[in-house]
Scaffold this active site. Sequence first.
Site, PDB file in Angstrom:
ATOM      1  N   ASP A  98       0.885  -1.040   0.071  1.00 41.39           N
ATOM      2  CA  ASP A  98       0.279   0.218   0.366  1.00 41.39           C
ATOM      3  C   ASP A  98       0.575   1.218   0.148  1.00 41.39           C
ATOM      4  O   ASP A  98       1.526   1.629   1.062  1.00 41.39           O
ATOM      5  CB  ASP A  98      -0.735   0.157   1.189  1.00 41.39           C
ATOM      6  CG  ASP A  98      -1.976  -0.934   0.739  1.00 41.39           C
ATOM      7  OD1 ASP A  98      -1.952  -2.636   0.462  1.00 41.39           O
ATOM      8  OD2 ASP A  98      -2.897  -0.955   1.554  1.00 41.39           O
ATOM      9  N   LYS A 162      -6.667   3.884  -3.115  1.00 43.68           N
ATOM     10  CA  LYS A 162      -6.940   3.631  -1.800  1.00 43.68           C
ATOM     11  C   LYS A 162      -7.826   5.128  -1.434  1.00 43.68           C
ATOM     12  O   LYS A 162      -6.410   5.433  -1.239  1.00 43.68           O
ATOM     13  CB  LYS A 162      -6.085   2.442  -0.605  1.00 43.68           C
ATOM     14  CG  LYS A 162      -6.416   3.169   0.731  1.00 43.68           C
ATOM     15  CD  LYS A 162      -5.401   2.136   1.236  1.00 43.68           C
ATOM     16  CE  LYS A 162      -5.217   2.151   2.574  1.00 43.68           C
ATOM     17  NZ  LYS A 162      -3.674   1.487   2.948  1.00 43.68           N
ATOM     18  N   LYS A 194     -10.804   0.761  -1.912  1.00 42.29           N
ATOM     19  CA  LYS A 194     -10.190   0.583  -0.835  1.00 42.29           C
ATOM     20  C   LYS A 194     -10.568   2.111  -0.088  1.00 42.29           C
ATOM     21  O   LYS A 194      -9.571   3.056   0.017  1.00 42.29           O
ATOM     22  CB  LYS A 194      -9.091  -0.245  -0.871  1.00 42.29           C
ATOM     23  CG  LYS A 194      -8.474  -0.225   0.856  1.00 42.29           C
ATOM     24  CD  LYS A 194      -7.338  -0.932   1.422  1.00 42.29           C
ATOM     25  CE  LYS A 194      -6.646  -1.157   2.817  1.00 42.29           C
ATOM     26  NZ  LYS A 194      -5.582  -1.892   2.870  1.00 42.29           N
TER      27      LYS A 194
END
Length: 252
Positions: A98, A162, A194
Amino acid sequence: MDNKNLAQKAISLLDLTDLTDTCDDAAIEALCKRARTFYGNTAAVCVWPRFVAKARECLKGTTIRVATVVNFPHGGEDLFVTLAETELALADGADEIDLVIPYHAFMEGRRGFAETMVERVRAAVPAPTKLKTILETGELKDPALIRAAADMAIDAGADFIKTSTGKVAVNATPEAAEIMMEAIAESGKAVGFKPAGGVRTLDDAGTYLAIAAKYMGSDWATPETFRFGASGVLDALLAEIKGETAKAGEGY
């Protein structure tokens, strides 16, 4: 879908997270234990890079993935440090990276720099390892800027976009989710979404799943295409399934 089935689905899409400053080996052991519930496993655990190997050890024999964060949480501009973090995390067994995009640079108009970082990290993350790019939408604020960041990350090869780190004042919001899901739908690419930070209740989970269904259809959200980044929501989801009083979770 009734609430119990919705809660069970949400568990399967959860990146159960501990990115607290006080995290230690014991906390990782507890996190990995929580990720294996009677009603199904979470999709992944998300931990600091230094705990990737520990999480991998704790989850041996399961299908739960190990995610970690790089360039986190401030979205700095040191590409070589970010690449080094990424390579070490992969060597320790991370399944997912991430990456916080350098959103300050993006906001200042240096969008090519942000794109280069995503492209370079993408090149360092071989399939089937997932690259999830954190846009920090609560700091970008402007809908046009959020859309531009989403388009940039998608074009640069992200597997997921995300919303947030969970470390700023405003994290995931339905408004940002709408923008990002529209970008995914219009790209025509196999990119996941996300929402992270502030997902604390079954209603929160249902809101984001409904947005995903609006753009991509009701069957689109699977662990390969949709994740929740949260620590506090799991207890609320389990309480719903068991018919107990659900409490809003705390934390990321």
